[in-house]
Design a protein around this motif. Structure first.
Motif, PDB file in Angstrom:
ATOM      1  N   ILE A  32       0.807  -0.895  -0.333  1.00 29.60           N
ATOM      2  CA  ILE A  32      -0.188  -0.155   0.709  1.00 29.60           C
ATOM      3  C   ILE A  32       0.788   1.271   0.058  1.00 29.60           C
ATOM      4  O   ILE A  32       1.761   1.199   1.076  1.00 29.60           O
ATOM      5  N   ILE A 167     -10.938   2.694   5.467  1.00 34.83           N
ATOM      6  CA  ILE A 167      -9.682   2.340   5.630  1.00 34.83           C
ATOM      7  C   ILE A 167     -10.045   0.336   5.619  1.00 34.83           C
ATOM      8  O   ILE A 167      -9.386  -0.483   5.184  1.00 34.83           O
ATOM      9  N   ARG A 168     -11.421   0.149   6.007  1.00 31.59           N
ATOM     10  CA  ARG A 168     -11.597  -1.260   7.352  1.00 31.59           C
ATOM     11  C   ARG A 168     -11.964  -1.711   5.372  1.00 31.59           C
ATOM     12  O   ARG A 168     -11.488  -3.231   5.503  1.00 31.59           O
ATOM     13  N   LEU A 171      -8.735  -2.419   4.004  1.00 27.83           N
ATOM     14  CA  LEU A 171      -7.892  -3.942   4.347  1.00 27.83           C
ATOM     15  C   LEU A 171      -8.531  -4.908   3.747  1.00 27.83           C
ATOM     16  O   LEU A 171      -7.782  -6.203   3.031  1.00 27.83           O
ATOM     17  N   GLN A 192      -0.378   4.098   9.929  1.00 25.43           N
ATOM     18  CA  GLN A 192      -0.414   2.407  10.093  1.00 25.43           C
ATOM     19  C   GLN A 192      -1.268   1.809   9.188  1.00 25.43           C
ATOM     20  O   GLN A 192      -1.002   0.747   9.182  1.00 25.43           O
ATOM     21  N   ILE A 193      -1.551   2.091   7.654  1.00 23.38           N
ATOM     22  CA  ILE A 193      -2.035   1.454   7.066  1.00 23.38           C
ATOM     23  C   ILE A 193      -0.866   1.361   5.756  1.00 23.38           C
ATOM     24  O   ILE A 193      -1.185   0.764   4.917  1.00 23.38           O
ATOM     25  N   ASP A 195       2.447   1.356   3.671  1.00 28.49           N
ATOM     26  CA  ASP A 195       3.543   0.664   3.450  1.00 28.49           C
ATOM     27  C   ASP A 195       4.874   1.148   2.926  1.00 28.49           C
ATOM     28  O   ASP A 195       5.804   1.405   3.231  1.00 28.49           O
ATOM     29  N   GLU A 212       7.706   2.187   7.658  1.00 31.53           N
ATOM     30  CA  GLU A 212       8.486   1.325   9.239  1.00 31.53           C
ATOM     31  C   GLU A 212      10.529   2.311   9.229  1.00 31.53           C
ATOM     32  O   GLU A 212      10.333   1.972  10.232  1.00 31.53           O
ATOM     33  N   ARG A 215      10.002   5.742  10.942  1.00 30.89           N
ATOM     34  CA  ARG A 215       9.987   5.458  12.003  1.00 30.89           C
ATOM     35  C   ARG A 215      11.337   5.357  12.826  1.00 30.89           C
ATOM     36  O   ARG A 215      11.744   5.436  14.186  1.00 30.89           O
ATOM     37  N   ASP A 216      11.850   3.858  12.218  1.00 25.76           N
ATOM     38  CA  ASP A 216      12.637   3.244  12.817  1.00 25.76           C
ATOM     39  C   ASP A 216      14.438   3.477  13.298  1.00 25.76           C
ATOM     40  O   ASP A 216      14.863   3.779  13.683  1.00 25.76           O
TER      41      ASP A 216
ATOM     42  N   PRO B  10       8.293   2.470  15.393  1.00 29.54           N
ATOM     43  CA  PRO B  10       7.494   1.221  14.124  1.00 29.54           C
ATOM     44  C   PRO B  10       6.917   0.295  14.798  1.00 29.54           C
ATOM     45  O   PRO B  10       6.434  -0.034  15.764  1.00 29.54           O
ATOM     46  N   ILE B  11       5.586   0.794  14.246  1.00 31.71           N
ATOM     47  CA  ILE B  11       4.503  -0.063  14.329  1.00 31.71           C
ATOM     48  C   ILE B  11       4.643  -1.411  14.305  1.00 31.71           C
ATOM     49  O   ILE B  11       3.889  -2.168  15.563  1.00 31.71           O
ATOM     50  N   PHE B  12       5.502  -2.080  14.231  1.00 34.14           N
ATOM     51  CA  PHE B  12       5.648  -3.253  14.190  1.00 34.14           C
ATOM     52  C   PHE B  12       6.230  -3.819  15.395  1.00 34.14           C
ATOM     53  O   PHE B  12       5.575  -4.812  16.145  1.00 34.14           O
ATOM     54  N   VAL B  13       7.008  -3.218  15.924  1.00 32.28           N
ATOM     55  CA  VAL B  13       7.279  -3.262  17.637  1.00 32.28           C
ATOM     56  C   VAL B  13       6.148  -3.096  19.004  1.00 32.28           C
ATOM     57  O   VAL B  13       6.215  -4.404  19.436  1.00 32.28           O
ATOM     58  N   ARG B  38      -5.167 -11.391   8.420  1.00 26.74           N
ATOM     59  CA  ARG B  38      -6.082 -10.217   7.070  1.00 26.74           C
ATOM     60  C   ARG B  38      -7.817  -9.524   8.560  1.00 26.74           C
ATOM     61  O   ARG B  38      -7.474  -8.754   8.743  1.00 26.74           O
ATOM     62  N   VAL B  42      -7.641  -6.428  10.325  1.00 25.14           N
ATOM     63  CA  VAL B  42      -8.368  -5.208   9.664  1.00 25.14           C
ATOM     64  C   VAL B  42      -9.004  -4.319  11.062  1.00 25.14           C
ATOM     65  O   VAL B  42      -9.846  -3.564  11.203  1.00 25.14           O
ATOM     66  N   ALA B  44      -7.408  -4.342  13.957  1.00 28.83           N
ATOM     67  CA  ALA B  44      -6.123  -2.742  14.522  1.00 28.83           C
ATOM     68  C   ALA B  44      -6.194  -2.144  13.291  1.00 28.83           C
ATOM     69  O   ALA B  44      -5.576  -0.595  14.085  1.00 28.83           O
ATOM     70  N   ALA B  45      -6.961  -2.048  12.242  1.00 31.83           N
ATOM     71  CA  ALA B  45      -6.810  -0.759  11.431  1.00 31.83           C
ATOM     72  C   ALA B  45      -5.319  -0.451  11.045  1.00 31.83           C
ATOM     73  O   ALA B  45      -5.172   0.411  10.900  1.00 31.83           O
ATOM     74  N   VAL B  46      -4.636  -2.066  10.944  1.00 28.79           N
ATOM     75  CA  VAL B  46      -3.021  -1.251  10.642  1.00 28.79           C
ATOM     76  C   VAL B  46      -3.051  -2.414   8.965  1.00 28.79           C
ATOM     77  O   VAL B  46      -3.432  -3.094   9.008  1.00 28.79           O
ATOM     78  N   ASN B  47      -1.747  -2.143   8.543  1.00 34.28           N
ATOM     79  CA  ASN B  47      -1.312  -2.803   7.652  1.00 34.28           C
ATOM     80  C   ASN B  47      -1.072  -4.377   6.906  1.00 34.28           C
ATOM     81  O   ASN B  47      -0.361  -4.342   8.357  1.00 34.28           O
ATOM     82  N   PRO B  48      -1.435  -4.783   6.577  1.00 32.79           N
ATOM     83  CA  PRO B  48      -1.465  -6.262   6.946  1.00 32.79           C
ATOM     84  C   PRO B  48       0.056  -6.963   7.045  1.00 32.79           C
ATOM     85  O   PRO B  48      -0.118  -7.890   7.779  1.00 32.79           O
ATOM     86  N   ASN B  49       0.866  -6.310   6.145  1.00 33.69           N
ATOM     87  CA  ASN B  49       2.204  -6.641   6.225  1.00 33.69           C
ATOM     88  C   ASN B  49       3.475  -6.798   7.810  1.00 33.69           C
ATOM     89  O   ASN B  49       3.255  -7.160   7.823  1.00 33.69           O
ATOM     90  N   THR B  50       2.268  -5.739   7.812  1.00 36.52           N
ATOM     91  CA  THR B  50       3.088  -5.567   9.080  1.00 36.52           C
ATOM     92  C   THR B  50       2.642  -6.591  10.842  1.00 36.52           C
ATOM     93  O   THR B  50       3.477  -6.877  10.882  1.00 36.52           O
TER      94      THR B  50
END
Lengths: 231, 119
Positions: A32, A167-168, A171, A192-193, A195, A212, A215-216, B10-13, B38, B42, B44-50
């Motif tokens: 994304i 957003i939902r 996703l 948050q969504i 990439d 990311e 942020r990192d 980082p959202i991942f952490v 998935r 949905v 959490a409303a975060v990127n699926p890859n994360t």
């Protein structure tokens, strides 16, 4: 992962004014991407050229290996930055036309989303609130099984609850092997969504980086990075 | 409700921490089947890859395991869950003490306040 989109040296001018200046980037499947920049930076021109709404005589962009044109329209699902349906149309009529126009349109998926997000196919576009009209547009755009989704300003002028629904919907429906590009000024909404972020300034691509990583490496949110660049 | 995150970390952490704490607190009990990537992305409303990456990290830590056909499950290793609880608790204590220090309260005074000896 496969390459969905390749853009090599894309430029475009409106008369004397250069709207896009030598833009190059590649997008892989399953990502994304957000395109950010001030008003007039060239975001909408870029999206329109990817969607084939503005002709590019140099064929600088290929999508799934083909130059943008009639062939790519079958694999690209595009939602422009304004309501794309006439006020007197009923939602069910619009779905019928989608079914005729796009082989990859999944009417059942669209019906489920309408139900889940409080829309009724008997409603007319003219009676929908701005938020509901935006939801309808995203539902229909995302109910195609496309390789590339292009959403131009999907959150503009709508309330936070409707934005969350959008957003939902995104996703839930984006296929694993597809790619999605959106533009928005509501950066915090998409922190948050996303990439990858692309920053566009005066028609030039000045940054293309995984969010990311920002942020990192730099301890910076996407919003911080944007403000730093454009303030 | 979307989950809340600090956008400058980082959202991942943060996802890993959140899921660790959901396992330790028993929101997901030992042996329980977890939502799919998935579904949870949905929610959490975060990127699926994360989210995928966070699940991968929990697997690496042994807190989650995958059964090829039936999905992902929480570990039944209660010692590992206890150890994770301890690690999370120590982190909370460190953050608490750092916050106290910032407003000029040293470790001893913080402990006195905690045990009610300051009244």
């Amino acid at each position: 992962m496969s390459t969905i989109l390749e853009c090599k040296g894309l430029s475009h001018s409106y008369g004397q004014k250069k709207a896009l200046d030598d833009i190059s980037f590649t997008l892989e499947s399953g990502r994304i991407t957000g395109i950010f920049g001030p008003n007039g930076s060239g975001k909408t021109t870029l999206i329109k050229m990817l969607a084939g709404m503005i002709h590019d005589d140099k064929n600088a962009v290929t999508i799934c290996g083909y130059p943008v044109g009639a062939g790519t329209r079958a694999v690209v699902s595009y939602s422009p930055d304004r309501v794309m349906y006439k006020a007197d149309k009923q939602i069910s009529d619009i779905m019928d036309s989608y079914e005729i126009m796009f082989d990859d349109f999944d009417k059942n998926a669209a019906r489920q989303f309408l139900d889940e997000f409080g829309l009724d196919e008997k409603q007319h576009v003219g009676e929908l609130s701005k938020g509901s009209a935006a939801k309808l547009q995203i539902i229909l755009t995302m109910s195609r099984k496309a390789s590339l989704y292009l959403l131009d300003e999907p959150f503009s002028g709508i309330d936070p609850v409707a934005a969350e629904s959008i957003i939902r919907i995104m996703l839930k429906s984006i296929p694993d092997d597809s790619s999605l590009i959106l533009t928005t000024h509501q950066i915090s909404q998409v922190e948050q969504i996303i990439d990858e972020a692309m920053f566009i300034k005066d028609g030039r691509l000045i940054l293309h980086e995984p969010v990311e990583d920002m942020r990192d490496k730099n301890g910076k949110s996407l919003t911080d990075a944007y403000l730093e660049e454009f303030r | 409700m979307p989950w809340n995150f600090d956008s400058d970390k980082p959202i991942f952490v943060q996802l890993v921490e959140r899921l660790e704490s959901d396992i330790v607190s028993g929101k997901y009990s030992p042996g329980e089947k977890l939502p799919t990537v998935r579904e949870l992305a949905v929610e959490a409303a975060v990127n699926p890859n994360t989210m995928q990456k966070a699940y991968g990290e929990l697997e690496r830590l042994g807190l989650v395991y995958t059964q090829r056909t039936s999905g992902r499950f929480v570990t039944e290793d209660s010692k590992l869950i206890d150890r994770t609880r301890k690690t999370l608790a120590e982190k909370n204590v460190r953050e608490f003490l750092a916050g106290m220090k910032e407003i000029g309260i040293d470790r001893d005074e913080a402990v006195r306040m905690l045990t009610g000896g300051n009244k």
